[in-house]
Design an enzyme around this catalytic site. Structure first.
Site, PDB file in Angstrom:
ATOM      1  N   THR A   1       0.858  -1.116  -0.241  1.00 34.17           N
ATOM      2  CA  THR A   1       0.033   0.217  -0.087  1.00 34.17           C
ATOM      3  C   THR A   1       0.762   1.115   0.050  1.00 34.17           C
ATOM      4  O   THR A   1       2.190   1.340   0.430  1.00 34.17           O
ATOM      5  CB  THR A   1      -0.869  -0.081   1.363  1.00 34.17           C
TER       6      THR A   1
ATOM      7  N   GLY B   1       0.334   0.325   5.527  1.00 31.83           N
ATOM      8  CA  GLY B   1       0.887  -0.493   6.592  1.00 31.83           C
ATOM      9  C   GLY B   1      -0.127  -1.686   6.859  1.00 31.83           C
ATOM     10  O   GLY B   1      -0.168  -2.015   8.211  1.00 31.83           O
TER      11      GLY B   1
ATOM     12  N   SER C   1      -8.240  -1.928   5.520  1.00 29.45           N
ATOM     13  CA  SER C   1      -7.822  -1.332   6.508  1.00 29.45           C
ATOM     14  C   SER C   1      -7.383   0.350   6.294  1.00 29.45           C
ATOM     15  O   SER C   1      -6.917   1.011   7.157  1.00 29.45           O
ATOM     16  CB  SER C   1      -6.624  -1.911   7.276  1.00 29.45           C
TER      17      SER C   1
END
Length: 258
Positions: free
Chosen positions: A75, A161, A140
């Protein structure tokens, strides 16, 4: 607080077009008060609460099993404010270093299937984030824009992360909004991620060893970590201009372009 929120997230959050996600209930002040006062020992796994019972609407937790998915890094993130005051916090992922290793017309295709639960059922109950055709996997990613009480732009933050993104971004919000730190100071704080029965503490950053020891003395199961994978980019609107910060844990820099 992290452990409780991660527990609820792992239990309830999935594609709302496929499953009923009690998003409003999970952030209802009544439910949050109930969660905040629930007592549990530091060395026990935080269990999901039941917003339905807290709000007097009948049980919700019994519908779903817990999702044990572990997210993979792949990401990136950037935060931008342009000369006209437009702002963007943008997090993007291909869900592995090179996605699924297939490139089409110059675009690397993602490997987003790994964001679904590998187990469609848990404890005899369906998992909300189980894989299905046309279903969006849970993410997330937490690109965040903060406005002041007058509705004016105040802060732009976000990070890559994996599933730790939630904790990384929350750290900058606490650092700036509660502790009055600068953009860079909030980024430089040691990362602390509490999910399940382990509290991961970044000990190769200033303040990390002390935080680990303090949590250990409180009875938490502390895992000392090094080389955290955050890549926070933060911009704060100050009275005298913009203040930026970039995460030294990854490539990145804060720039002001004329």
């Amino acid at each position: 607080a992290q452990r409780l929120s991660y527990a609820d997230r792992d239990h309830y959050v999935a594609d709302a077009d496929f499953v009923p996600v009690p998003a409003a209930e999970l952030i209802d002040p009544i439910y949050l008060d109930v969660r905040a006062t629930e007592a549990f020992a530091p060395d026990e796994h935080a269990t999901p609460g039941d917003p339905g019972i807290a709000l007097g609407r009948g049980p919700m937790r019994q519908m779903w099993g817990e999702d044990p998915t572990e997210h993979h890094p792949g990401t990136t993130h950037f935060s931008i404010i342009d000369p006209y005051g437009n702002a963007v916090s943008m997090t993007m992922t291909v869900e592995a270093a090179f996605g699924n290793s297939v490139m089409v017309h110059g675009f690397m295709l993602n490997n987003q299937l790994t964001d679904f639960s590998r187990e469609p059922t848990k404890g005899g109950k369906p998992v909300a984030n189980a894989v299905a055709g046309n279903k969006r996997p849970r993410s997330s990613m937490s690109p965040t824009v903060v406005f002041d009480p007058d509705g004016d732009l105040f802060m732009v933050t976000g990070s890559p992360g994996g599933n730790s993104i939630v904790a990384y971004v929350a750290k900058t919000l606490v650092g700036v909004l509660e502790w009055g730190k600068s953009a860079q100071e909030s980024i430089d704080l040691p990362n602390i991620i509490a999910r399940g029965d382990v509290v991961g503490v970044e000990v190769d950053r200033e303040g990390g060893p002390e935080a680990a020891e303090a949590l250990r003395e409180m009875g938490y199961n502390v895992e000392e970590r090094q080389g955290e994978n955050s890549g926070l980019h933060v911009i704060i609107v100050r009275e005298d201009g913009l203040e930026g910060g970039a995460d030294p844990r990854r490539d990145g820099v804060a720039l002001a372009l004329e």
